[in-house]
Structure formats: structure tokens, C-alpha cells
Write a protein that holds these residues in place. Structure first.
Motif, PDB file in Angstrom:
ATOM      1  N   PHE B 155      73.120  53.205  61.268  1.00 14.93           N
ATOM      2  CA  PHE B 155      72.398  54.383  60.804  1.00 14.93           C
ATOM      3  C   PHE B 155      72.490  54.626  59.293  1.00 14.93           C
ATOM      4  O   PHE B 155      71.477  54.951  58.650  1.00 14.93           O
ATOM      5  CB  PHE B 155      72.839  55.634  61.573  1.00 14.93           C
ATOM      6  CG  PHE B 155      72.173  56.867  61.081  1.00 14.93           C
ATOM      7  CD1 PHE B 155      70.825  57.095  61.329  1.00 14.93           C
ATOM      8  CD2 PHE B 155      72.865  57.788  60.301  1.00 14.93           C
ATOM      9  CE1 PHE B 155      70.188  58.222  60.833  1.00 14.93           C
ATOM     10  CE2 PHE B 155      72.242  58.908  59.807  1.00 14.93           C
ATOM     11  CZ  PHE B 155      70.903  59.135  60.071  1.00 14.93           C
ATOM     12  N   PRO B 156      73.658  54.477  58.696  1.00 20.62           N
ATOM     13  CA  PRO B 156      73.728  54.709  57.245  1.00 20.62           C
ATOM     14  C   PRO B 156      72.719  53.887  56.453  1.00 20.62           C
ATOM     15  O   PRO B 156      72.252  54.315  55.395  1.00 20.62           O
ATOM     16  CB  PRO B 156      75.161  54.312  56.907  1.00 20.62           C
ATOM     17  CG  PRO B 156      75.929  54.561  58.154  1.00 20.62           C
ATOM     18  CD  PRO B 156      74.987  54.198  59.275  1.00 20.62           C
ATOM     19  N   SER B 159      69.415  55.564  56.708  1.00 21.27           N
ATOM     20  CA  SER B 159      69.515  56.791  55.922  1.00 21.27           C
ATOM     21  C   SER B 159      69.378  56.485  54.429  1.00 21.27           C
ATOM     22  O   SER B 159      68.701  57.195  53.682  1.00 21.27           O
ATOM     23  CB  SER B 159      70.848  57.448  56.278  1.00 21.27           C
ATOM     24  OG  SER B 159      71.439  58.059  55.189  1.00 21.27           O
ATOM     25  N   TYR B 160      69.990  55.384  54.016  1.00 20.88           N
ATOM     26  CA  TYR B 160      69.878  54.995  52.619  1.00 20.88           C
ATOM     27  C   TYR B 160      68.460  54.551  52.285  1.00 20.88           C
ATOM     28  O   TYR B 160      67.916  54.888  51.226  1.00 20.88           O
ATOM     29  CB  TYR B 160      70.861  53.867  52.313  1.00 20.88           C
ATOM     30  CG  TYR B 160      70.845  53.439  50.872  1.00 20.88           C
ATOM     31  CD1 TYR B 160      71.025  54.366  49.857  1.00 20.88           C
ATOM     32  CD2 TYR B 160      70.648  52.113  50.513  1.00 20.88           C
ATOM     33  CE1 TYR B 160      71.011  53.997  48.535  1.00 20.88           C
ATOM     34  CE2 TYR B 160      70.635  51.718  49.188  1.00 20.88           C
ATOM     35  CZ  TYR B 160      70.814  52.662  48.206  1.00 20.88           C
ATOM     36  OH  TYR B 160      70.802  52.279  46.880  1.00 20.88           O
ATOM     37  N   TYR B 163      66.249  57.433  51.695  1.00 21.53           N
ATOM     38  CA  TYR B 163      66.455  57.989  50.355  1.00 21.53           C
ATOM     39  C   TYR B 163      65.769  57.147  49.286  1.00 21.53           C
ATOM     40  O   TYR B 163      65.033  57.651  48.436  1.00 21.53           O
ATOM     41  CB  TYR B 163      67.961  58.084  50.074  1.00 21.53           C
ATOM     42  CG  TYR B 163      68.284  58.358  48.638  1.00 21.53           C
ATOM     43  CD1 TYR B 163      68.208  59.647  48.122  1.00 21.53           C
ATOM     44  CD2 TYR B 163      68.666  57.330  47.775  1.00 21.53           C
ATOM     45  CE1 TYR B 163      68.494  59.903  46.803  1.00 21.53           C
ATOM     46  CE2 TYR B 163      68.951  57.571  46.451  1.00 21.53           C
ATOM     47  CZ  TYR B 163      68.862  58.859  45.964  1.00 21.53           C
ATOM     48  OH  TYR B 163      69.139  59.113  44.657  1.00 21.53           O
ATOM     49  N   ALA B 164      65.987  55.837  49.380  1.00 21.31           N
ATOM     50  CA  ALA B 164      65.478  54.952  48.331  1.00 21.31           C
ATOM     51  C   ALA B 164      63.948  54.854  48.361  1.00 21.31           C
ATOM     52  O   ALA B 164      63.305  54.818  47.311  1.00 21.31           O
ATOM     53  CB  ALA B 164      66.102  53.566  48.474  1.00 21.31           C
ATOM     54  N   GLN B 167      62.334  57.598  46.634  1.00 22.55           N
ATOM     55  CA  GLN B 167      62.349  57.426  45.176  1.00 22.55           C
ATOM     56  C   GLN B 167      61.106  56.671  44.711  1.00 22.55           C
ATOM     57  O   GLN B 167      60.660  56.836  43.581  1.00 22.55           O
ATOM     58  CB  GLN B 167      63.586  56.642  44.732  1.00 22.55           C
ATOM     59  CG  GLN B 167      64.915  57.213  45.180  1.00 22.55           C
ATOM     60  CD  GLN B 167      65.329  58.400  44.352  1.00 22.55           C
ATOM     61  OE1 GLN B 167      65.211  58.355  43.134  1.00 22.55           O
ATOM     62  NE2 GLN B 167      65.781  59.462  44.990  1.00 22.55           N
ATOM     63  N   LEU B 168      60.619  55.803  45.573  1.00 19.81           N
ATOM     64  CA  LEU B 168      59.456  54.992  45.215  1.00 19.81           C
ATOM     65  C   LEU B 168      58.145  55.710  45.530  1.00 19.81           C
ATOM     66  O   LEU B 168      57.072  55.144  45.346  1.00 19.81           O
ATOM     67  CB  LEU B 168      59.461  53.686  46.013  1.00 19.81           C
ATOM     68  CG  LEU B 168      60.519  52.640  45.758  1.00 19.81           C
ATOM     69  CD1 LEU B 168      60.238  51.432  46.629  1.00 19.81           C
ATOM     70  CD2 LEU B 168      60.551  52.233  44.298  1.00 19.81           C
ATOM     71  N   MET B 257      73.692  46.605  53.309  1.00 22.68           N
ATOM     72  CA  MET B 257      73.239  47.563  52.303  1.00 22.68           C
ATOM     73  C   MET B 257      72.549  46.850  51.159  1.00 22.68           C
ATOM     74  O   MET B 257      71.528  47.303  50.639  1.00 22.68           O
ATOM     75  CB  MET B 257      74.446  48.326  51.741  1.00 22.68           C
ATOM     76  CG  MET B 257      74.801  49.547  52.523  1.00 22.68           C
ATOM     77  SD  MET B 257      73.506  50.814  52.325  1.00 22.68           S
ATOM     78  CE  MET B 257      74.096  52.019  53.504  1.00 22.68           C
ATOM     79  N   LEU B 261      68.704  47.337  50.012  1.00 18.30           N
ATOM     80  CA  LEU B 261      68.341  47.714  48.647  1.00 18.30           C
ATOM     81  C   LEU B 261      67.358  46.705  48.050  1.00 18.30           C
ATOM     82  O   LEU B 261      66.400  47.075  47.362  1.00 18.30           O
ATOM     83  CB  LEU B 261      69.610  47.800  47.793  1.00 18.30           C
ATOM     84  CG  LEU B 261      69.461  48.203  46.346  1.00 18.30           C
ATOM     85  CD1 LEU B 261      68.670  49.487  46.206  1.00 18.30           C
ATOM     86  CD2 LEU B 261      70.828  48.366  45.704  1.00 18.30           C
ATOM     87  N   THR B 262      67.598  45.457  48.331  1.00 16.15           N
ATOM     88  CA  THR B 262      66.698  44.413  47.854  1.00 16.15           C
ATOM     89  C   THR B 262      65.281  44.647  48.368  1.00 16.15           C
ATOM     90  O   THR B 262      64.299  44.541  47.630  1.00 16.15           O
ATOM     91  CB  THR B 262      67.177  43.031  48.333  1.00 16.15           C
ATOM     92  OG1 THR B 262      68.497  42.819  47.852  1.00 16.15           O
ATOM     93  CG2 THR B 262      66.247  41.935  47.835  1.00 16.15           C
ATOM     94  N   VAL B 264      63.929  47.378  49.198  1.00 15.20           N
ATOM     95  CA  VAL B 264      63.322  48.518  48.514  1.00 15.20           C
ATOM     96  C   VAL B 264      62.803  48.117  47.139  1.00 15.20           C
ATOM     97  O   VAL B 264      61.665  48.424  46.772  1.00 15.20           O
ATOM     98  CB  VAL B 264      64.331  49.675  48.367  1.00 15.20           C
ATOM     99  CG1 VAL B 264      63.778  50.758  47.454  1.00 15.20           C
ATOM    100  CG2 VAL B 264      64.677  50.244  49.732  1.00 15.20           C
ATOM    101  N   VAL B 265      63.637  47.427  46.382  1.00 15.98           N
ATOM    102  CA  VAL B 265      63.249  47.088  45.015  1.00 15.98           C
ATOM    103  C   VAL B 265      62.096  46.088  45.013  1.00 15.98           C
ATOM    104  O   VAL B 265      61.140  46.220  44.241  1.00 15.98           O
ATOM    105  CB  VAL B 265      64.452  46.558  44.217  1.00 15.98           C
ATOM    106  CG1 VAL B 265      64.014  45.991  42.875  1.00 15.98           C
ATOM    107  CG2 VAL B 265      65.457  47.677  44.006  1.00 15.98           C
TER     108      VAL B 265
END
Lengths: 275, 275
Positions: B155-156, B159-160, B163-164, B167-168, B257, B261-262, B264-265
DNA sequence: CCTTTTATAGAATTTATATTCCATTTGCGT
DNA sequence: ACGCAAATGGAATATAAATTCTATAAAAGG
């Protein structure tokens, strides 16, 4: 003659050419190998004095190994000092330089984040003091109920902690602000409990406010944050510092997650020992 | 006014007096705390340039903390650099000793998790295929709304991601099961949307079920999971595999994680290129 | 044992670096 | 809006440090 660009290469060169060196140069080579820190930080005349040679000999020494002067050789010793120590930023800096070169494939992005994550994890070793960690674990072990709070980017960490603590049968409450009840959820904190707050810049105001208020109630506070300037650090009994690396304008959570997990496992062990 | 003689004392002083400092001095304090290595090794003008201040400000800064000049303050940073390096070496030595006899100190646990995290990240490089990653990014880029779902340990990450992605300015919905409305939250998925599901063994049944149901509706599914045996892999259009390392009976989230993140970016870049 | 070559010490010089000083700006209280 | 005090920028200066130069001393070769 080409000058060694890295500490290891230089060390190697000093060793292999040691025999063919003149008396004074031998003397300096030995001093350099035994006192690399002096070589990195002291001035020519200071080193000369300590190694019992003339300053000019040090310059001749550097030139004998292909450098244009002593200063150039000193850079090699300095960079070694940095690599060895807490500095992972240099690596990241070079990373961001590479990023400049139009890395548009996704797997390049992945590589960057992997490198960044590894750097951040290595850094974690240096910046987390064992004493603080121990103190944090002890505080949490003595808690009746652990209250967890975090918002925004830090929230996943609190969320993970809530999950992991439940695995340990440690009682905990996640203050997530769900239903707009952030402060209401925190109202039930009482003597014997501990607040574990996580926040990074720019610090979520609710979390900061909650920490202050809770501090006033004489509840112990353990926090995970990013540096001494953090408002959390000031009001916490123990503040564990993490510094995540910024890659492609985004900060990872790899290091913070690792620290959180450590806290849980160390706590689990502490609880086992008690019983 | 007495000048701090140790790095820790100086850090502390910088933190506590940070508020009362003038604009430029604040700026320098922040730079110093974030770049202690620069403070230790660079020249006044080099530091001034990097911190975007005048050289003279650095001298005023040093004097404001009781030193006779910048050089005196720099000594504190330098000695820290040296101590840090040697401490680290000692710690490594004592660690390997302790490890043999199953030490239970918290910092040993931390070191284990750091090593585990680094291993997991390195592994990530090899197991994630660039093609799949690219395909995942493309699928997400074409999504009208991204629905995120994960439970328990995963889940985290969702959740992250929520959030990310926000941002986009990418529209997304986090299906978190709050209020017992797991499937109700998912009901609004429609053609053009994409489901991004994250789950690790033992796979949360809700997530698996939701993936199956959504697949039947012909909605593209991107997943993050752990290996081909995952029920998610079977029903996904793209499944990115992560293998977290198990240390002390716990699995980290560092690699997952980082992958999230990858995603997302890389997605952010794909969206930029479109426009 | 003398000559030639190479290495060394130490002073002289150059270069770089830190620090000071003052004119100008900024912020603050009245 | 005005004047005062504090802060700042940037050139000027002082200080320190690195490097070069040369006379002298040690080795090496014949």
C-alpha cells in the motif's frame, strides 16, 4: 609520464616506484602513505616540517609523479578523503551531469534512480548515529501505544510503519488525517504513549503543529526528518536524520524506508528481549 | 561568544541560532549544513560562488559564530571529515566482527538492511526489462485517469504514487479500501482509464480480484509485483517484476519504491514530449 | 681523486587566498 | 515618508601558501 588520477592508482605508483626514488623522495613517499590525511589537508610547509623535508622537495616529489605541482597531487588525496567519508554528493553531481545528456529512455531514468538510491543508502550509514538509533528504539519499546504521523511525501513511510508494527503486535495508531480528523485522531494520546512523526521539507504544517502540541503534553517524540534545521528536530526527543538524493527533480524514499524498517526490526528485537 | 570546537557543536549552534540569523547568513548556514565537504575543502571564493554569496559574507558568517576568521571555522569542518572517515573504517571492522556472533545492536540491523537494499537495487537493474518499462510508461501516458490499488505491504507504494502523480497533474484515483469501499471506489473505472496494481506475496485477495474483474472490462492493467507466479502477472498487460531481499525476516520496499518513482518520472517525460 | 651529473636546501618570487574596508542598499522604527 | 542601524556587495589589501631558482652538497663514473 602520466599522473595518477585516483588515490589507489597513486598508492600503487608510490609502491612500485619506491625503489628507484632518491633518498628524500623515498622519505616523502613513506610519509605520504602513512599520513594520507596530512597530505590531503595540510599545507606544503606544514607537511614538509612534519616529514622533516624541505617544502621544495614536496614539489619535486609531486612533479616526479607527473603532476604539475603539489596542489594537483593534493587533490587526489582530498578526493579520497571525501569518497571515504560521508560524501556521496559528488557521485550524485556527476549523475546529474550525465542526466543533462538527453536521457529520454525510461531505463536510463531507472538507472539514475538506482544509483541515487544506492548513494542515499550508503550515506545513511554515515549520518545515522548508533546512539540516536538505540535511543529511538528504546523510547518506542517503552511506549504503550505508538502514534504515527506523516503527510504528503512522508506519508507512505508512516503507512508502512503502521503495517509493520502491527506485524509485531505493537499497538499503534496512524494519524492520517482521514476525514479531516487529523487533530481529533491525535487527541487520545496520553502519558505512556509515544509520537513517531515523519516529515521532510517543506514540512507539512499539521505535522509540525502536532509535534509542538504533543511536546507540550510531555509525550516523548521520536522523529524521522532531514537535517537539524527541520522543525521536527527541534521539538523531538530523538530525531533520526535521513538525506534523500534528488534525481530528476524527485526525491526517492528508499533510504527513509530502509531506516523505518530498521526501526521496526530493532524494536521487535528489543521487545523480544524484554519478554 | 565562544566558537564551537567540534562539528557536532557547530551543527547544533547553526540549528539553534538559525532563526536569529540575517538573510545571507541563513543562506550560508543552510549551505554549510548541506555541503559540509565543500566547507571543509574548498576555498572561500569557491564556496562563495557555489552558495551564491560574496566571499566577505563567509568571513562575516564565521565571525558571527565566534571564530576569528573563516579559516578557523574551516578547521572544524576538516577535522570532522577526518574523524568521519576513520570512524567509518572502524565501524566496518567492528561490524564484521559482531556479525559473526549475531550482534543485536540496532546499527547492525541498519547495516544489514542497507546492504539488503543496495543488493535489491542492483538486482532491479537486471530484472526490469527496458521494453516492459517503456510499455508500462506508454500505457500510463495514454490513460485518461490512472487508478491505483494496493493493500498491506504494497500500500505505501500506491500511496506514494498517488502523491507523485498528483505532482505531475496526472489525474489518478487511489483505491485504498477506506470505509470498506474498495470495490465501490473502483466502480468508476471506464474505457480510457488504466489500472495500476501493486501486490506482493501473499497477494491481497481484493487486489487480485479487482485486477481480474477490471481485465474483463477490457481496461489496460499495469502491475508491479514479484515474479511470474504472481496472479497479477497473468492478468496484466505489463507486469514489472521486483524482487525485494528478505533481511531479518522482513522485506524492504526500497527497490519497489525506486521502481515506482522511475515510473512517475518517465511518465512525466513522456507527457512533456507529447505536449 | 677528480669530473660530471643529479639531488638538495633554503631563500626569493610568484601566485592564490583570506580578510578588511567602505560605499551602497535594505530593513525597521518613528 | 524619514532617518537610523544593520546588512550587504565588491573592490582593495594583507596574508599565506605554492613554486621557482640557485648555490651547494652528495653520488656516480671514469
Amino acid at each position: 609520464m602520466i599522473a595518477p588520477g585516483t588515490y589507489d592508482a597513486l598508492r600503487n605508483e608510490l609502491a612500485t616506484r619506491h625503489d628507484e626514488l632518491s633518498k628524500r623522495l623515498k622519505q616523502i613517499a613513506e610519509y605520504a602513505l602513512e599520513n594520507p590525511n596530512d597530505m590531503a589537508l595540510e599545507t606544503v610547509s606544514a607537511i614538509a616540517a612534519r616529514a622533516k623535508v624541505q617544502p621544495s622537495s614536496l614539489i619535486r616529489f609531486a612533479k616526479a609523479f607527473g603532476y604539475t605541482g603539489f596542489s594537483e597531487m593534493q587533490k587526489v588525496f582530498r578526493s579520497h578523503l571525501v569518497e571515504n567519508g560521508s560524501n556521496y554528493k559528488e557521485r550524485i553531481r556527476s549523475l546529474s551531469r550525465d542526466n543533462a545528456r538527453q536521457s529520454n529512455s525510461s531505463s536510463v531514468v531507472l538507472d539514475d534512480f538506482i544509483d541515487g538510491g544506492i548513494a542515499a543508502l550508503n550515506n545513511l550509514r554515515h549520518v545515522v548515529s548508533p546512539e540516536k538509533l538505540e535511543q529511538a528504539v528504546e523510547t518506542l519499546a517503552n511506549a504503550d501505544v505508538i502514534y504515527l504521523t506523516a503527510q504528503k511525501r512522508a506519508f507512505p513511510i508512516a503507512s508502512y510503519l503502521a503495517y509493520a508494527l502491527a506485524q509485531l503486535d505493537k499497538r499503534c495508531v496512524l494519524i492520517d488525517g482521514n476525514g479531516g480528523m487529523f487533530f481529533e485522531q491525535a487527541r487520545s494520546i496520553r502519558k505512556g504513549d509515544v509520537l513517531l512523526a515523519i516529515s521532510f521539507k517543506s514540512y507539512a504544517s499539521e505535522v509540525v503543529q502536532l509535534v509542538k502540541e504533543t511536546k507540550n503534553k510531555d509525550i516523548p517524540i521520536v522523529s524521522i526528518s532531514d537535517g537539524v534545521l527541520s522543525p521536527l528536530a527541534q521539538h523531538s526527543d530523538v530525531c533520526l536524520e535521513v538525506e534523500e538524493v534528488e534525481v530528476h527533480a524527485f526525491r526517492s524514499l528508499a533510504a527513509s524506508m530502509t531506516l523505518a524498517l530498521t526501526l521496526v526490526v530493532a524494536l521487535g528485537r528489543a521487545l523480544d528481549q524484554e519478554s
